[in-house]
Design an enzyme around this catalytic site. Structure first.
Site, mmCIF file in Angstrom:
data_model
loop_
_atom_site.group_PDB
_atom_site.id
_atom_site.type_symbol
_atom_site.label_atom_id
_atom_site.label_comp_id
_atom_site.label_asym_id
_atom_site.label_seq_id
_atom_site.Cartn_x
_atom_site.Cartn_y
_atom_site.Cartn_z
ATOM 1 C CD GLU A 272 50.667 32.401 38.678
ATOM 2 O OE1 GLU A 272 51.386 32.449 39.686
ATOM 3 O OE2 GLU A 272 49.673 31.669 38.576
ATOM 4 C CG ASP B 101 47.379 34.371 39.241
ATOM 5 O OD1 ASP B 101 47.789 35.295 39.962
ATOM 6 O OD2 ASP B 101 47.108 33.241 39.669
ATOM 7 C CD GLU C 276 46.708 35.304 43.082
ATOM 8 O OE1 GLU C 276 46.492 34.903 44.248
ATOM 9 O OE2 GLU C 276 47.645 34.889 42.387
ATOM 10 C CG HIS D 267 43.275 32.223 41.824
ATOM 11 N ND1 HIS D 267 43.527 30.933 42.217
ATOM 12 C CD2 HIS D 267 44.280 32.550 40.986
ATOM 13 C CE1 HIS D 267 44.648 30.498 41.636
ATOM 14 N NE2 HIS D 267 45.120 31.460 40.880
#
Ligand code: NAG
Ligand code: NAG
Length: 454
Positions: free
Chosen positions: A233, A230, A228, A244
């Protein structure tokens, strides 16, 4: 980073993997632009689809729920495979049931709490599609991803998230015979938290061991893991961008230790912490927020660049850069001000090692392959847009003191100026049901092709 499910509070909501036909599935349109140089962009007719976990699931060809409250119907669902045969996932009324609307072309508005005929819906998660039954796959290497956001009505404790997950292009339709719904109905979600609250995984219902009494969610024996990235956020007070990685390079069902629940966190298939760049946590408390350098009371543009070691689309990921654009001004990312971390304003392997060490964090990101592993996954990512509250740790990891019992003066503990209690789901759902986020003007292309200074 500590993502938990966005919870539905319908009296009677359920999931299935056949296709229900009571509501026609009409994906909201969300066109994007693909750019080769500033001003040289072409429009793509993309659309979005709601994740399957939010949908009504019922007996195929009948109105009986397959899942009510937070329990599976034991008759229809004695086991995962039988359940997937018996149960259908239906079409979604995007605006009426979920508060998902398109205020203008290329813009998507996600409302936090939507009152509807069944009670209310909390949060939502959608995926960008290249066609009506395929997610759009992005190769982000040597490219940049840009969008506009309005977080002015997104208070402390909430998270409006834009990120990439390594999902299958068809949502698992071809790979898993039990899945008859596919990407058209938003199946096949995975992320680096290896979520166990997903009701159908790999074409089977997650009925075994299903439990939990929070809202109408629960968790089952299986989780679903994948890498993932991001991009965003954030709420109006805090923001982070975070790669990640996982030890696998495709979506992978987990059970037991591999899912990394609780004390197994650093034995998981995936790196749940990631390597985050949060300006406040990294020492600049005046950079992001209402009236700050990036002023969150008004919309702005976010640019994220994925630079490779050889300047090609097939090179190794070397660094991830960030710019903001507001009022025609390009605002470079904030520079770190932390003892033991070289002054920098982008993510690299060295930055991650130094930050983890300075903050006393476990560098599981590095152990699972770090930037190089992230780069491998970035070649085939699906875009996710969501709004959520955090039933695990109240979003404190993003915008407050985390861990709660740590000294906020210690390096890395303070992540934002929000009160730790702001993100308690019951509190925020009652206080700010009308909160929303608007994402718009998505652009993707060569480095420095999607934005200009005035
Ligand atoms: C469970 O499903 C069966 C059909 O498979 C149905 O007859 C029954 O009413 C359902 N139970 C509940 C509580 O919905
Ligand atoms: C991209 O633009 C930024 C800011 O305008 C500039 O500092 C940077 O050198 C550019 N990068 C490339 C690869 O041209």
């Amino acid at each position: 980073m500590y993502r938990s499910a966005a919870f539905l509070t319908f009296a009677s909501l359920v999931l299935g993997q056949q296709v229900g036909t009571y509501t026609a599935e009409r994906h909201p349109s969300m066109p994007i632009q693909v750019c080769t140089a500033p001003g040289q962009c072409t429009r793509e007719s993309t659309e979005v689809v709601l994740d399957a976990n939010w949908r009504w699931t019922h007996i195929t060809n009948g109105y009986t729920n397959c899942y009510t409250g937070n329990e599976w119907n034991a008759t229809a669902c004695p086991d995962g495979a039988t359940c997937a045969k018996n149960c259908a996932v239906d079409g979604a009324d995007y605006s009426g049931t979920y508060g998902i609307t398109t205020p203008s072309s290329g813009a998507l508005r996600l409302q936090f709490v939507k009152k509807n005929d069944n009670g209310q819906n909390v949060g939502s998660r959608v995926y960008l599609m290249a066609s009506s039954d395929k997610y759009k796959l992005f190769n982000l290497l040597n490219k940049e991803f840009t969008f506009d956001v309005d977080v002015s009505k997104l208070p402390c404790g909430l998270n409006g998230a834009v990120y990439f997950s390594e999902m299958l292009e068809d949502g698992g339709l071809k790979s898993f015979s039990g899945n008859k719904a596919g990407a058209k109905y938003g199946t096949g979600y995975c992320d680096s938290q290896c979520p166990q609250d997903i009701k159908f995984i790999n074409g089977e219902a997650n009925v075994e061991g299903w439990g939990g009494a929070d809202g109408n969610s629960g968790t089952g024996k299986y989780g679903i893991c994948c890498a993932e990235m991001d991009i965003w956020e954030a709420n109006s007070d805090a923001t982070a961008y975070t790669p990640h990685v996982c030890s696998v390079n495709e979506q992978t069902r987990c059970e037991g230790v591999d899912c990394g629940a609780g004390s197994d966190r650093y034995n998981s298939i995936c790196d749940k912490d990631g390597c985050d760049f949060n300006s406040y946590r990294l020492g600049n408390r005046e950079f992001y927020g209402p009236g700050k350098t990036v002023d969150t009371t008004r919309p702005f543009t976010i640019v994220t660049q994925f630079v490779t070691d050889d300047g090609t689309d097939s090179g190794n990921l070397k660094s991830i850069h960030r710019y903001y654009v507001q009022d025609g001004n390009v605002i470079p990312n904030s520079v770190t001000e932390v003892a033991g971390v070289d002054q920098t304003n982008f993510i690299s392997e060295g930055f991650c090692e130094q930050q983890k060490s300075a903050f006393g964090d476990n560098n599981y990101f590095g152990q699972l392959g770090g930037m190089r592993a992230m780069g491998e996954s970035l070649k085939k990512m699906v875009l996710v847009l969501s709004i959520w509250d955090d039933h695990a740790v109240n979003m404190n990891w993003l915008d407050s003191i985390f861990p709660n019992d740590a000294d906020p003066e210690q390096p890395g503990v303070a992540r934002g100026r929000c009160d730790p209690a702001d993100g308690v789901p019951a509190t925020i759902e009652a206080a700010h049901p009308d909160a929303y986020v608007i994402y718009s003007n998505i652009k993707f292309g060569a480095i420095n092709s999607t934005f200009t200074a005035n």
